[in-house]
Motif scaffolding. Structure first.
Motif, short mmCIF file in Angstrom:
data_model
loop_
_atom_site.label_atom_id
_atom_site.label_comp_id
_atom_site.label_asym_id
_atom_site.label_seq_id
_atom_site.Cartn_x
_atom_site.Cartn_y
_atom_site.Cartn_z
N ARG A 20 0.85 -1.21 0.00
CA ARG A 20 0.00 0.00 0.00
C ARG A 20 0.87 1.25 0.00
O ARG A 20 0.57 2.23 -0.68
N LYS A 59 -9.89 0.41 11.88
CA LYS A 59 -8.48 0.83 11.82
C LYS A 59 -8.35 2.36 11.98
O LYS A 59 -7.30 2.85 12.38
N LYS A 88 -5.71 -13.63 6.83
CA LYS A 88 -4.35 -14.13 6.65
C LYS A 88 -4.19 -15.50 7.31
O LYS A 88 -4.65 -15.67 8.44
C1 TTP Z 1 -5.34 -11.65 -2.27
C2 TTP Z 1 -4.10 -10.82 -2.09
C3 TTP Z 1 -3.87 -10.10 -0.93
N1 TTP Z 1 -2.75 -9.34 -0.78
C4 TTP Z 1 -2.53 -8.56 0.45
C5 TTP Z 1 -3.19 -7.19 0.45
C6 TTP Z 1 -3.17 -6.83 1.92
O1 TTP Z 1 -1.96 -6.14 2.23
C7 TTP Z 1 -3.19 -8.18 2.63
C8 TTP Z 1 -4.47 -8.34 3.39
O2 TTP Z 1 -4.34 -7.82 4.67
P1 TTP Z 1 -4.98 -6.47 5.23
O3 TTP Z 1 -5.41 -6.76 6.64
O4 TTP Z 1 -5.97 -5.88 4.30
O5 TTP Z 1 -3.75 -5.45 5.25
P2 TTP Z 1 -2.35 -5.50 5.96
O6 TTP Z 1 -2.43 -6.16 7.30
O7 TTP Z 1 -1.33 -6.04 4.97
O8 TTP Z 1 -2.02 -3.95 6.17
P3 TTP Z 1 -2.82 -2.87 7.05
O9 TTP Z 1 -4.00 -3.48 7.73
O10 TTP Z 1 -1.79 -2.39 8.05
O11 TTP Z 1 -3.19 -1.80 6.04
O12 TTP Z 1 -3.06 -9.17 1.61
C9 TTP Z 1 -1.80 -9.26 -1.80
O13 TTP Z 1 -0.77 -8.58 -1.67
N2 TTP Z 1 -2.02 -9.96 -2.96
C10 TTP Z 1 -3.12 -10.74 -3.16
O14 TTP Z 1 -3.28 -11.35 -4.24
#
Ligand code: TTP
Length: 195
Positions: A20, A59, A88
């Protein structure tokens, strides 16, 4: 350009995700990063974008001290498969099980983005449909062992090997799957600073 208009504002990106942060660099939108810990738990009755909307607002709740010129950006991405939200994976086996559940069919990746100022809050979301080929057990094991996708919703990343070999097509924004519907983020920031 937007960068000039934004000189009177401070955009705070409350995200630990390097992807991001990179998006904002690539959008040429300067941000300050301030990540505050949140327990990402949502009520069971919520579905699809209700979940990501809820978590993106959650958040933002740690920030009750915003100044007039600050715009806080928070977001959340889930993989939504057969009525179940996948976050996750906790370990190797959970990641393998998640990818097995996605193999040979399509699912949705939903991202919400919440824009909070001292006076207002705006939430948007975008939905991308992702179509996986039938993956072999060897392919899934190889991916999880070598890429350790424990920071990725649904246990996979479209931008990694598994996406290159396994994703047949998508409907909706690619960047949304990686973590932000960038076209909507750009449009919304413009609207916020021009109003
Ligand atoms: C499905 C998919 C997810 N992702 C990532 C996007 C998000 O960063 C993560 C999902 O978790 P999130 O909880 O959305 O985000 P985050 O914990 O990484 O960051 P924050 O909450 O601090 O903003 O998975 C990919 O990079 N590629 C993919 O194909």
């Amino acid at each position: 350009m937007l960068k000039d208009i934004l000189k009177d504002y401070e955009i705070i990106l409350a995200s630990g995700s390097p992807r991001r942060q990179r998006f904002f660099e690539d959008l040429n939108i300067p941000v300050t990063r301030d990540v505050r810990p949140v327990h990402e738990i949502f009520p069971e009755h919520l579905k699809r974008e209700e979940i990501t909307n809820y978590l993106s607002v959650l958040k933002a709740e740690a920030f009750d001290d915003l100044k007039e010129n600050q715009i806080l950006i928070t977001s959340d991405t889930i993989v939504y498969n057969d009525g179940v939200a996948l976050g996750k994976p906790a370990d190797h086996q959970e990641a393998v099980n998640m990818i097995k559940a996605l193999s040979g069919k399509d699912h949705e990746v939903i991202t919400s983005v919440c824009f909070t100022t001292a006076k207002t809050q705006k939430i948007l979301n975008h939905n991308t449909r992702v179509f996986f080929k039938e993956l072999t057990v060897e392919e899934i094991e190889y991916y999880v062992t070598n890429f350790k996708p424990f920071d990725k919703a649904g246990g996979y990343a479209i931008q990694e090997w598994i996406g290159l070999i396994g994703i047949e097509k998508i409907e909706g924004s690619y960047f949304n799957v990686v973590g932000l519907p960038t076209h909507l983020v750009y449009k919304t920031i413009r609207e916020l600073v021009q109003n």
